[in-house]
Design a protein around this motif. Structure first.
Motif, PDB file in Angstrom:
ATOM      1  N   GLU A  55     -15.575  23.731  -0.482  1.00 27.72           N
ATOM      2  CA  GLU A  55     -14.742  23.904  -1.658  1.00 27.72           C
ATOM      3  C   GLU A  55     -13.934  25.179  -1.490  1.00 27.72           C
ATOM      4  N   GLY A  56     -12.652  25.109  -1.794  1.00 24.44           N
ATOM      5  CA  GLY A  56     -11.752  26.238  -1.604  1.00 24.44           C
ATOM      6  C   GLY A  56     -10.930  26.143  -0.336  1.00 24.44           C
ATOM      7  N   ASP A  57     -11.329  25.271   0.609  1.00 27.88           N
ATOM      8  CA  ASP A  57     -10.550  25.094   1.837  1.00 27.88           C
ATOM      9  C   ASP A  57      -9.218  24.410   1.526  1.00 27.88           C
ATOM     10  N   ILE A  58      -8.200  24.782   2.264  1.00 26.43           N
ATOM     11  CA  ILE A  58      -6.895  24.114   2.180  1.00 26.43           C
ATOM     12  C   ILE A  58      -6.916  22.969   3.197  1.00 26.43           C
ATOM     13  N   VAL A  59      -6.550  21.765   2.740  1.00 26.12           N
ATOM     14  CA  VAL A  59      -6.576  20.587   3.605  1.00 26.12           C
ATOM     15  C   VAL A  59      -5.243  19.854   3.564  1.00 26.12           C
ATOM     16  N   LYS A  60      -4.939  19.162   4.661  1.00 23.96           N
ATOM     17  CA  LYS A  60      -3.818  18.221   4.733  1.00 23.96           C
ATOM     18  C   LYS A  60      -4.437  16.857   4.985  1.00 23.96           C
ATOM     19  N   ILE A  61      -4.055  15.868   4.180  1.00 23.46           N
ATOM     20  CA  ILE A  61      -4.675  14.549   4.247  1.00 23.46           C
ATOM     21  C   ILE A  61      -3.612  13.476   4.437  1.00 23.46           C
ATOM     22  N   ASN A  62      -3.868  12.575   5.388  1.00 23.85           N
ATOM     23  CA  ASN A  62      -3.075  11.361   5.553  1.00 23.85           C
ATOM     24  C   ASN A  62      -3.942  10.222   5.062  1.00 23.85           C
ATOM     25  N   ASN A  99       0.854  -1.188   0.000  1.00 20.29           N
ATOM     26  CA  ASN A  99       0.000   0.000   0.000  1.00 20.29           C
ATOM     27  C   ASN A  99       0.889   1.237   0.000  1.00 20.29           C
ATOM     28  N   THR A 100       0.450   2.254  -0.694  1.00 21.25           N
ATOM     29  CA  THR A 100       1.203   3.499  -0.730  1.00 21.25           C
ATOM     30  C   THR A 100       0.603   4.460   0.278  1.00 21.25           C
ATOM     31  N   ASN A 101       1.419   4.952   1.199  1.00 17.45           N
ATOM     32  CA  ASN A 101       0.967   5.940   2.170  1.00 17.45           C
ATOM     33  C   ASN A 101       1.139   7.325   1.577  1.00 17.45           C
ATOM     34  N   TYR A 102       0.158   8.182   1.833  1.00 18.27           N
ATOM     35  CA  TYR A 102       0.185   9.529   1.298  1.00 18.27           C
ATOM     36  C   TYR A 102       0.021  10.558   2.405  1.00 18.27           C
ATOM     37  N   VAL A 103       0.727  11.634   2.264  1.00 20.22           N
ATOM     38  CA  VAL A 103       0.486  12.851   3.022  1.00 20.22           C
ATOM     39  C   VAL A 103       0.453  13.938   1.964  1.00 20.22           C
ATOM     40  N   LEU A 104      -0.721  14.519   1.766  1.00 20.52           N
ATOM     41  CA  LEU A 104      -0.811  15.537   0.727  1.00 20.52           C
ATOM     42  C   LEU A 104      -1.509  16.770   1.262  1.00 20.52           C
ATOM     43  N   GLU A 105      -1.227  17.883   0.625  1.00 25.74           N
ATOM     44  CA  GLU A 105      -1.825  19.160   1.005  1.00 25.74           C
ATOM     45  C   GLU A 105      -2.278  19.857  -0.266  1.00 25.74           C
ATOM     46  N   GLY A 106      -3.464  20.461  -0.188  1.00 23.29           N
ATOM     47  CA  GLY A 106      -3.969  21.168  -1.351  1.00 23.29           C
ATOM     48  C   GLY A 106      -5.316  21.797  -1.089  1.00 23.29           C
ATOM     49  N   LYS A 107      -5.898  22.304  -2.163  1.00 20.46           N
ATOM     50  CA  LYS A 107      -7.176  23.008  -2.085  1.00 20.46           C
ATOM     51  C   LYS A 107      -8.292  22.081  -2.564  1.00 20.46           C
ATOM     52  N   VAL A 108      -9.397  22.040  -1.805  1.00 19.10           N
ATOM     53  CA  VAL A 108     -10.563  21.248  -2.194  1.00 19.10           C
ATOM     54  C   VAL A 108     -11.237  21.933  -3.375  1.00 19.10           C
ATOM     55  N   VAL A 109     -11.348  21.221  -4.497  1.00 23.52           N
ATOM     56  CA  VAL A 109     -11.986  21.800  -5.680  1.00 23.52           C
ATOM     57  C   VAL A 109     -13.388  21.250  -5.895  1.00 23.52           C
ATOM     58  N   LYS A 110     -13.688  20.089  -5.277  1.00 22.45           N
ATOM     59  CA  LYS A 110     -15.004  19.495  -5.487  1.00 22.45           C
ATOM     60  C   LYS A 110     -15.287  18.484  -4.387  1.00 22.45           C
ATOM     61  N   ALA A 111     -16.521  18.472  -3.889  1.00 18.54           N
ATOM     62  CA  ALA A 111     -16.991  17.457  -2.944  1.00 18.54           C
ATOM     63  C   ALA A 111     -18.218  16.800  -3.562  1.00 18.54           C
ATOM     64  N   TYR A 112     -18.291  15.468  -3.524  1.00 17.91           N
ATOM     65  CA  TYR A 112     -19.372  14.764  -4.209  1.00 17.91           C
ATOM     66  C   TYR A 112     -19.493  13.341  -3.679  1.00 17.91           C
ATOM     67  N   THR A 113     -20.556  12.645  -4.108  1.00 23.49           N
ATOM     68  CA  THR A 113     -20.716  11.229  -3.807  1.00 23.49           C
ATOM     69  C   THR A 113     -20.693  10.450  -5.117  1.00 23.49           C
ATOM     70  N   GLN A 114     -20.220   9.216  -5.028  1.00 20.42           N
ATOM     71  CA  GLN A 114     -20.231   8.299  -6.174  1.00 20.42           C
ATOM     72  C   GLN A 114     -20.117   6.890  -5.636  1.00 20.42           C
ATOM     73  N   ASP A 127      -8.333  20.416   8.169  1.00 22.08           N
ATOM     74  CA  ASP A 127      -8.749  21.577   7.388  1.00 22.08           C
ATOM     75  C   ASP A 127      -7.959  22.780   7.896  1.00 22.08           C
ATOM     76  N   VAL A 128      -6.973  23.204   7.122  1.00 21.39           N
ATOM     77  CA  VAL A 128      -6.108  24.319   7.512  1.00 21.39           C
ATOM     78  C   VAL A 128      -6.919  25.616   7.575  1.00 21.39           C
ATOM     79  N   THR A 129      -7.851  25.793   6.642  1.00 19.85           N
ATOM     80  CA  THR A 129      -8.655  27.006   6.584  1.00 19.85           C
ATOM     81  C   THR A 129      -9.510  27.162   7.839  1.00 19.85           C
ATOM     82  N   GLN A 130     -10.183  26.089   8.255  1.00 20.43           N
ATOM     83  CA  GLN A 130     -11.061  26.139   9.425  1.00 20.43           C
ATOM     84  C   GLN A 130     -10.344  25.770  10.723  1.00 20.43           C
TER      85      GLN A 130
END
Length: 119
Positions: A76-83, A22-37, A102-105
């Motif tokens: 959408e637009g919030d900056i997040v850090k995800i593990n 499994n690949t572990n990720y730590v990423l940071e960025g801006k939320v551009v879309k929230a949805y269900t699928q 959520d860095v923004t909140q």
């Protein structure tokens, strides 16, 4: 019988090796879309997803099935850090979040493990 046993052992080792890779990720960025699928693999029920724009492009992040977490107060637009990780049944590059900050909140959302709670 020996061939069947050998096949079972080799298959088990392959499955174990797949889990170990499994690949572990730590990423940071801006939320551009929230949805269900629909989820991946055997998880054909609805899942909550977010797309996060990072310096390497847009990454799809699976949060949880909607029966477990129906919504997440991340905008959408919030900056997040995800593990997170990419489980064996997920397509390459799709991340299953374990923890979202959520860095923004300035709020932490532990998705899995002992710190999990519904918001």
């Amino acid at each position: 019988m020996k061939k069947l046993l050998l096949l079972a052992v080799v298959s088990s080792l392959f499955a174990f090796n797949n889990i170990q890779n499994n690949t572990n990720y730590v990423l940071e960025g801006k939320v551009v879309k929230a949805y269900t699928q629909n989820g991946y693999g055997r998880m054909q029920n609805q899942w909550l997803f977010i797309d996060v724009k990072t310096k390497d492009g847009i990454r799809q992040v699976a949060i949880a099935p909607t029966f477990r977490i129906s919504n997440l107060p991340i905008n959408e637009g919030d900056i997040v850090k995800i593990n997170g990780i990419t489980p064996p049944m997920f397509p390459a590059g799709v991340i299953k979040a374990w923890d979202i900050y959520d860095v923004t909140q300035k709020k932490d959302y532990p998705i899995s493990g002992a710190g999990y709670r519904q918001w």
